[in-house]
Design a protein around this motif. Sequence first.
Motif, short mmCIF file in Angstrom:
data_model
loop_
_atom_site.label_atom_id
_atom_site.label_comp_id
_atom_site.label_asym_id
_atom_site.label_seq_id
_atom_site.Cartn_x
_atom_site.Cartn_y
_atom_site.Cartn_z
N VAL A 179 42.98 -11.78 -11.98
CA VAL A 179 44.33 -12.32 -11.91
C VAL A 179 45.14 -11.24 -11.19
CG1 VAL A 179 46.31 -13.16 -13.21
CG2 VAL A 179 43.99 -13.53 -14.09
N THR A 180 45.53 -11.51 -9.93
CA THR A 180 46.13 -10.47 -9.12
C THR A 180 47.58 -10.76 -8.77
OG1 THR A 180 45.35 -11.51 -7.08
CG2 THR A 180 43.91 -9.89 -8.08
N THR A 181 48.32 -9.68 -8.58
CA THR A 181 49.68 -9.73 -8.07
C THR A 181 49.68 -8.94 -6.76
OG1 THR A 181 50.46 -7.69 -9.08
CG2 THR A 181 50.56 -9.68 -10.44
N SER A 182 50.80 -8.92 -6.10
CA SER A 182 50.88 -8.16 -4.85
C SER A 182 50.72 -6.66 -5.10
CB SER A 182 52.21 -8.44 -4.15
OG SER A 182 53.29 -8.08 -4.99
N SER A 183 50.89 -6.22 -6.33
CA SER A 183 50.73 -4.79 -6.64
C SER A 183 49.39 -4.46 -7.27
CB SER A 183 51.88 -4.32 -7.54
OG SER A 183 51.92 -5.07 -8.73
N GLY A 184 48.50 -5.43 -7.39
CA GLY A 184 47.17 -5.14 -7.91
C GLY A 184 46.68 -6.15 -8.93
N VAL A 185 45.62 -5.77 -9.61
CA VAL A 185 45.02 -6.65 -10.61
C VAL A 185 45.80 -6.54 -11.92
CG1 VAL A 185 42.93 -7.15 -11.94
CG2 VAL A 185 42.74 -6.47 -9.54
N TRP A 186 46.22 -7.69 -12.44
CA TRP A 186 46.95 -7.74 -13.70
C TRP A 186 45.99 -7.96 -14.86
CZ3 TRP A 186 47.78 -11.99 -17.07
CH2 TRP A 186 48.72 -11.76 -18.08
N GLY A 187 44.91 -8.68 -14.63
CA GLY A 187 43.93 -8.97 -15.67
C GLY A 187 42.74 -9.69 -15.07
N THR A 188 41.87 -10.17 -15.93
CA THR A 188 40.66 -10.85 -15.46
C THR A 188 40.33 -12.01 -16.39
OG1 THR A 188 39.81 -8.72 -14.70
CG2 THR A 188 38.24 -10.52 -14.82
N VAL A 189 39.97 -13.14 -15.80
CA VAL A 189 39.46 -14.28 -16.55
C VAL A 189 37.94 -14.21 -16.46
CG1 VAL A 189 39.31 -16.80 -16.67
CG2 VAL A 189 41.48 -15.70 -16.03
N ILE A 190 37.28 -14.11 -17.60
CA ILE A 190 35.82 -14.01 -17.64
C ILE A 190 35.27 -15.19 -18.44
CG2 ILE A 190 33.83 -12.60 -18.32
CD1 ILE A 190 35.73 -10.16 -18.20
N VAL A 191 34.30 -15.88 -17.85
CA VAL A 191 33.71 -17.06 -18.49
C VAL A 191 32.19 -16.91 -18.45
CG1 VAL A 191 33.54 -19.57 -18.44
CG2 VAL A 191 35.66 -18.46 -17.73
N PHE A 192 31.56 -17.25 -19.56
CA PHE A 192 30.10 -17.17 -19.66
C PHE A 192 29.51 -18.56 -19.86
CE2 PHE A 192 31.57 -13.04 -21.24
CZ PHE A 192 30.87 -12.20 -20.40
N GLY A 193 28.26 -18.72 -19.47
CA GLY A 193 27.54 -19.96 -19.67
C GLY A 193 26.23 -19.73 -20.39
N GLU A 194 25.80 -20.72 -21.15
CA GLU A 194 24.55 -20.60 -21.91
C GLU A 194 23.32 -20.90 -21.07
OE1 GLU A 194 25.27 -23.22 -25.21
OE2 GLU A 194 26.32 -21.66 -26.32
N ARG A 195 23.53 -21.47 -19.87
CA ARG A 195 22.41 -21.78 -18.97
C ARG A 195 22.56 -20.98 -17.69
NH1 ARG A 195 24.69 -26.74 -19.58
NH2 ARG A 195 24.90 -26.82 -17.32
N PRO A 196 21.48 -20.68 -17.00
CA PRO A 196 21.59 -19.98 -15.72
C PRO A 196 22.15 -20.90 -14.64
CG PRO A 196 19.29 -20.48 -16.20
CD PRO A 196 20.09 -20.89 -17.40
N GLY A 197 22.86 -20.32 -13.70
CA GLY A 197 23.33 -21.05 -12.52
C GLY A 197 24.40 -22.08 -12.75
N VAL A 198 25.21 -21.94 -13.77
CA VAL A 198 26.22 -22.97 -14.04
C VAL A 198 27.50 -22.78 -13.23
CG1 VAL A 198 25.36 -23.51 -16.34
CG2 VAL A 198 27.16 -21.81 -16.08
N PHE A 199 27.65 -21.65 -12.55
CA PHE A 199 28.89 -21.38 -11.81
C PHE A 199 28.64 -21.47 -10.31
CE2 PHE A 199 29.27 -19.09 -15.82
CZ PHE A 199 30.37 -19.73 -16.34
N GLY A 200 29.30 -22.44 -9.69
CA GLY A 200 29.24 -22.62 -8.26
C GLY A 200 30.64 -22.54 -7.67
#
Length: 92
Positions: A29-50
């Motif tokens: 999660v970025t602003t013009s002055s840098g990274v403010w935070g991060t959204v992290i998501v996990f999956g129970e199966r391989p390859g679920v994020f495209g």
Amino acid sequence: MCQDAETESGFGTAVMLQMGFRSGVAVPVTTSSGVWGTVIVFGERPGVFGAEEIAFLSAFAAVLLLSRVVTMARSGVRPGVRRAGMRAAHGP
């Protein structure tokens, strides 16, 4: 992004595997002055994020940042409000 924690060689995935996760993605999660935070998501199966899931998470990150900017403005907090952009970025 980790498509399969069992075969990932770029970083350690032992904790992911212990928790039952096989894939994951992190979107800053970025602003013009840098990274403010991060959204992290996990999956129970391989390859679920495209590309579609990453686009959705990037949009979510932009909405999250907008919400934070509005909350700060309503509470009278001014630092960073003018500098904050609504740009979400992600790595490959």
